[in-house]
Write a protein that holds these residues in place. Structure first.
Motif: not given
Length: 869
Positions: A816-839
């Motif tokens: 999945v990573v080789r296909a272009g997905y990036n878990a860190a980028q996804i987490v940064r995009e959705v974490s504001p919904l729980i008023k937080g952050g991460g990476g």
């Protein structure tokens, strides 16, 4: 061909024949002078003589002085190794006249030594003289030029600007015109093509200054004006490395026998050849230079650290390590192995490096091992930055600065690594962050000092060994501004206030002017003047003043200072004579003592040291004070000298029975006044150096009461058992059993979720699996990694609420990573919904927040992103 050792010896013998007193080099590390971290010029140790603060005993002096220039306006660090003539540590050959001879003799002897003794070819020499400066009202130095005409042709005498030919100690202080001697080391063909005078002071690596003759006759005041000094002085400085290059017929300082033994040792260790590649050449020059600076600084008592002078030394060493790691390919500690070579080459004249070689090597090795781990962590951090930067964007300057500031990665190294990855660095952003740091540093250290306002001559007599108050008068005062803070420094005709020195803090107290009381919050010594720091001034400074020391504070400091001497003796008695003081702090509250030793003290050694100190205290040994001894006499009577300290010809020795040390501090009249002694902490501060912190007197009593109170509270919590230690031990054993049981239950819970999610994912045919769990963050991380290993095409979004705080994790399989997905980028995009952050990394990332109500939406949004492509 003369060797470097012969060149140094000839210089000293020549000036000895001219009636000069030959003195030893001052330590590289400056102590008791708040204006300097390191000795950066040969004249530093003679500042008091130039300023007229001490009596001139020898009007003519010469020496070879160790110097270090890596901070302030003399900052050559980033040039070192890149070219062939900048250095961090260098030797300055110098001769001085304090109100004795002046321009005529200085010029005659310089020419005689260079041409008749060293036999440098006259047709390669040029001299410069001060051309004058209309804005300062300074005429050109006709006198110096007239003397030079006796030895050298007029077309080889060049007139230089104020920048090149007017030497100043700093923004204020002694200064005057100077006359430089330059040498042209180019080939005959190059000299024929272009005359050397066109290249003087133009930065040409073969047309260089070798000697500067400074004629001090002015004093620069704080308002910028110049006034004549009461006496005229000569201060000369000749670069030993450059002189050796000229006399040995080399084109580079690094080709001389000063550096070649070190370079050959580096070749032997690395298996690489100097001269084979410019990157290798630069790295070897950097290491050969830096090992000298770091080794002598450590030998003189300055250990690498995170603040002040120690930070500068650590920075130099880390630059050397970095070059070895990056350009010589050596991933293990090796620089410490050069210390023996350095000691063999320079130990005959600078005996301190030979005596301390083993200790210096241990300190450097420990620093190497630690920093190599840091470099590897920095590379991992750089990889993380790269992975978390969207494609097509530059790597942020703030991130590059973090790598520089935290991991020691210079911009060029980070930029090189990024270019190899096809990425670009934000150089402008990095420069902005660097500028911010410089401004912060400048704001924190900038001092503006006004000129002294003289009320009367003389003064600065210390009477504090015999009295704690004195009726005296003000000799001079000045105003000082540090950032937004304004304070004053007052000097008295005589003072009982002890100025900070020898590890002992400065006295506090009051100055009483009639009905007006002025608080003294610190006392220091600068250029021979004892400075009393106050926040304000009295209305009338000309009236008599009663100077009164805070007696209680002084007595407590004396207890700790005397106890420090007894501790030093006890450590040598119990551990061995290899123990040497490496630093100390004597305050009214506690004492801190740093010493050389290779291992943690055993319980028995710890107790024996403490017992021996207390035995000496209980014997009530009277103080024997020897105030005015010749240094040699004091050493013969067994007085301990602190390594790295600069002692005069006459010293003070403090003796308590078997303990005798050279010391300028204040002490108790007999050891019984110390009370009792208790070590409160023993720790390591660097390789081969340990630290003891201890208390005496009232602080001992307070520490005893605190420990007794703690014990009583502990017994109460344990229901007052007969043996509280056994009871606490049983309680901890039970706790450990319960902890292991909880761990087993948590692992079983993770295993249950793993089986459940594995089965569910198998039914989803490689779609996204979203699951809210009851797990803790550490359990979620464990589960996510197990799922990643199990499913190469896995896409998992996991949520949890732990201790009322929401969190989520994204776990992706390698495909999945080789296909272009990036878990860190996804987490940064959705974490504001729980008023937080991460990476995190491309395959796994986590985020924590504060709003549980948005967790389900965040999980679904993450799943939606993973459903695309």
């Amino acid at each position: 061909m003369l060797t470097s050792k012969e060149i140094r010896r000839i210089f000293l013998e020549f000036f000895q024949s001219k009636g000069h007193k030959i003195v030893a080099s001052a330590p590289l590390v400056v102590k008791n002078d708040p204006t300097l971290m390191f000795t950066n010029a040969g004249m530093n140790q003679f500042k008091d003589l130039f300023l007229g603060n001490v009596e001139i005993k020898y009007p003519r002096i010469a020496n070879s002085q160790k110097c270090l220039r890596v901070s302030g306006k003399h900052n050559d660090l980033e040039e070192v190794g890149i070219d062939t003539y900048h250095h961090t540590m260098f030797e300055m050959l110098g001769n001085w006249s304090f109100g004795d001879y002046f321009k005529k003799e200085a010029i005659e002897w310089a020419w005689e030594l260079l041409t008749s003794v060293y036999k440098l070819p006259m047709d390669r020499l040029y001299v410069t003289v001060f051309a004058g400066d209309e804005s300062e009202g300074l005429p050109y130095d006709e006198e110096a030029e007239g003397y030079w005409r006796n030895f050298i042709a007029s077309d080889r005498i060049l007139r230089g600007s104020k920048k090149d030919n007017f030497w100043e100690m700093g923004d204020t202080g002694p200064c005057g015109p100077c006359s430089e001697i330059h040498i042209d080391l180019r080939s005959d063909e190059e000299r024929a093509a272009k005359p050397g005078w066109e290249l003087v002071n133009q930065g040409h690596p073969q047309v260089i200054e070798i000697w500067n003759l400074v004629f001090m006759e002015f004093n620069r005041k704080a308002d910028g004006t110049l006034e004549k000094l009461p006496a005229r002085h000569v201060d000369t400085g000749m670069g030993f490395e450059r002189l050796t290059m000229a006399l040995q017929g080399k084109q580079s300082n690094y080709d001389t026998d000063i550096f070649q033994p070190l370079i050959k040792k580096i070749e032997l260790i690395t298996g690489l050849s100097y001269g084979s590649d410019e990157k290798i050449n630069i790295a070897m020059r950097v290491i050969a230079d830096h090992i000298r600076a770091v080794s002598f600084a450590i030998a003189d008592g300055q250990l690498p650290s995170n603040t002040g002078a120690g930070y500068v030394i650590r920075r130099i060493l880390r630059r050397a390590i970095r070059y070895g790691y990056s350009y010589l390919g050596v991933k293990t500690a090796f620089i410490h192995a050069l210390v023996k070579t350095l000691a063999d080459e320079m130990g005959d004249y600078y005996t301190e490096i030979r005596e301390a070689a083993g200790f210096v090597a241990r300190v450097i090795r420990e620093e190497e091992v630690t920093f190599i781990r840091t470099i590897e962590s920095g590379l991992n951090r750089l990889e993380e930055v790269v992975q978390n930067t969207p494609k097509g964007q530059k790597i942020a300057g703030q991130k590059i600065f973090e790598l520089y500031d935290t991991y020691g990665f210079p911009y060029d190294l980070t930029s090189l690594i990024l270019r190899e990855r096809g990425l670009e660095a934000d150089e402008d952003g990095f420069k902005r962050e660097m500028q911010k740091q410089k401004e912060r540093s400048r704001a924190a250290t900038e001092l503006t000092t006004s000129d002294w306002i003289e009320l009367q001559t003389g003064g600065d007599v210390f009477i504090g060994y015999d009295a704690l108050e004195s009726l005296t008068s003000v000799a001079r005062f000045r105003k000082v501004k540090s950032g937004e803070k304004i304070f004053y420094q007052i000097a008295l005709i005589e003072t009982p206030f002890y100025p900070e020195g020898g590890g002992q803090v400065g006295d506090t107290g009051v100055l009483i002017f009639g009905e007006e009381v002025i608080e003294v919050y610190d006392t220091k010594k600068e250029n021979g003047i004892i400075l009393h720091f106050t926040k304000n001034l009295p209305e009338d400074l000309t009236q008599p003043v009663l100077a009164r020391v805070d007696t209680r504070r002084r007595r407590n400091a004396e207890r700790n200072h005397s106890a420090t001497h007894l501790l030093h003796f006890a450590l040598r008695k119990v551990l061995g004579t290899h123990v040497e003081q490496k630093g100390s702090l004597v305050s009214p509250d506690y004492l801190r003592f740093d010493f050389s030793h290779y291992a943690r003290l055993s319980d028995e050694e710890f107790q024996n040291v403490e017992d021996l100190v207390n035995e000496l205290i209980l014997e009530n040994i009277p103080l024997k004070e020897h105030r005015d001894l010749e240094l040699e006499t004091a050493l013969k009577m067994g007085a301990m000298a602190i390594f790295g300290e600069k002692y005069g010809e006459r010293v003070r020795a403090i003796q308590f029975g078997p303990s005798t040390e050279l010391c300028g501090g204040t002490h108790v009249k007999s050891t019984g006044a110390i009370g009792l002694f208790k070590i409160i902490q023993e720790s390591a501060i660097s390789a081969g150096v340990r630290r003891i912190e201890a208390v005496t007197g009232q602080r001992f009593l307070a520490e005893y009461r605190r420990n007794l109170s703690t014990l009583e509270k502990l017994k109460g919590l344990l229901k007052n058992p007969k043996d509280p230690v056994a009871s606490l031990s049983n309680l901890l054993e039970e706790k450990n059993k319960l902890h292991k049981l909880v761990e087993q239950m948590e692992q079983a819970e993770v295993e249950q979720y793993f089986k459940l999610l594995s089965a569910e994912y198998a039914d989803k045919n490689e779609e996204v699996l979203v699951k809210r769990t009851t797990l803790k963050p550490a359990q979620v991380k464990d589960l996510a990694f197990r799922l990643k290993q199990r499913f190469e095409n896995g896409k998992f979004v996991l949520g949890y609420v732990s201790e009322g705080k929401p969190g989520l994790a994204v776990s992706l399989g390698d495909a999945v990573v080789r296909a272009g997905y990036n878990a860190a980028q996804i987490v940064r995009e959705v974490s504001p919904l729980i008023k937080g952050g991460g990476g995190g990394q491309p395959h796994f990332a986590m985020a924590g927040g504060s709003d549980s109500s948005g967790l389900d939406e965040a999980l679904q949004k993450a799943a939606g992103i993973l459903s695309v492509i």
